[in-house]
Write an enzyme that holds these catalytic residues in place. Structure first.
Site, short mmCIF file in Angstrom:
data_model
loop_
_atom_site.label_atom_id
_atom_site.label_comp_id
_atom_site.label_asym_id
_atom_site.label_seq_id
_atom_site.Cartn_x
_atom_site.Cartn_y
_atom_site.Cartn_z
CB CYS A 91 -1.03 -0.07 0.76
SG CYS A 91 -2.27 1.41 1.68
CB CYS B 148 -2.64 3.78 -5.62
SG CYS B 148 -4.46 3.61 -4.73
#
Ligand code: DGL
Length: 257
Positions: free
Chosen positions: A75, A184
């Site tokens: 992440c 992302c």
């Protein structure tokens, strides 16, 4: 238990980490993996740094309770806001983070690069340091996509709502950049839709880099699993329903739209 045989923990706020997990499994097919997606608290990208740190500590502790030998923070938001904190708190654990693939995009001589990421990733000191290292001769444009991870998390990838959002946010960049960096881990799932709005662009994401780095670190610590029977993957989430993990796991990245 022989430490080499312990699983690798992989964590994301939700399903985004699966785009990283795919590269890890390709490169390290004999490793057992414990994947934790914190869906009950996703998205992380617009939360405060304090909240992201607290959630990352919680997720890391969940994985540590499974006796993993290393933890991949799949992440960008959690890496950029919280990896330093968990490294300091748990110095005995090996942490591998992800960062936007700006370096390969710049080294490929692209002149104008669009970096897409969550608002918190783009605001973070860590990512700004990285940008400042590489923006001397390359134009790096930053574009926060505050709703995209959440749309991917909660909609069918074919839903018009996702493409409409991509159009609204990205249309002004059409034919303006040579490359797009997906900062992302959720975004590779809608890569085709992103390219559709931008025109002819090269796409970069950090997943393969993370998998290679993980392999290198495990090798260095003599922790690669030398079994050849093929690893197992266990999915867990802070939300009880795991269907979306199995659904996306069984699709190929290129087939997702
Ligand atoms: N997949 C994550 C990232 O790479 C987080 C998205 C979110 O939860 O906002 O940044």
């Amino acid at each position: 238990m022989d430490k080499k045989k312990q699983a690798i923990g992989v964590f994301d706020s939700g399903v985004g980490g699966l785009s990283v997990l795919k590269q890890i499994v390709n490169l390290l097919p004999n490793e057992d993996i414990y994947f934790y997606g914190d869906r009950a608290n996703a998205p992380y990208g617009s939360k405060s740094q304090k909240e992201i740190i607290a959630l990352t500590i919680q997720a890391v502790e969940t994985l540590m309770s499974k006796s993993v030998k290393a933890i991949v923070i799949a992440c960008n938001t959690a890496t950029s806001e919280a990896i330093d904190v968990v490294r300091e708190k748990y110095p005995e654990m090996l942490f591998i983070g992800i960062e936007p693939a700006i370096k390969p995009a710049v080294l490929d001589q692209n002149k104008a690069i669009l970096l897409l990421a969550t608002p918190m990733t783009l605001q973070s000191k860590r990512v700004n340091k990285l940008i400042n290292q590489y923006n001397q001769h390359t134009h790096i444009l930053l574009k926060p996509m505050p709703l995209l991870a959440c749309l991917i998390e909660h909609h069918d990838l074919k839903d018009d709502e996702i493409q409409t959002y991509l159009k609204e946010e990205l249309h002004e960049y059409q034919d303006q950049v040579d490359a797009v960096v997906l900062g992302c881990t959720h975004y590779p799932f809608v890569q085709t839709g992103i390219v559709k709005e931008l025109g002819n662009v090269k796409v970069y994401d950090g997943a393969l880099g993370v998998a290679k780095h993980l392999k290198h670190i495990l090798q260095q610590h003599q922790l690669l699993n030398d079994d050849t029977k093929g690893g197992r993957i266990v999915f867990e989430s802070s939300e009880s329903n795991l269907d979306i993990f199995y659904k996306l796991w069984n699709m190929k990245i290129g087939e997702m739209e």
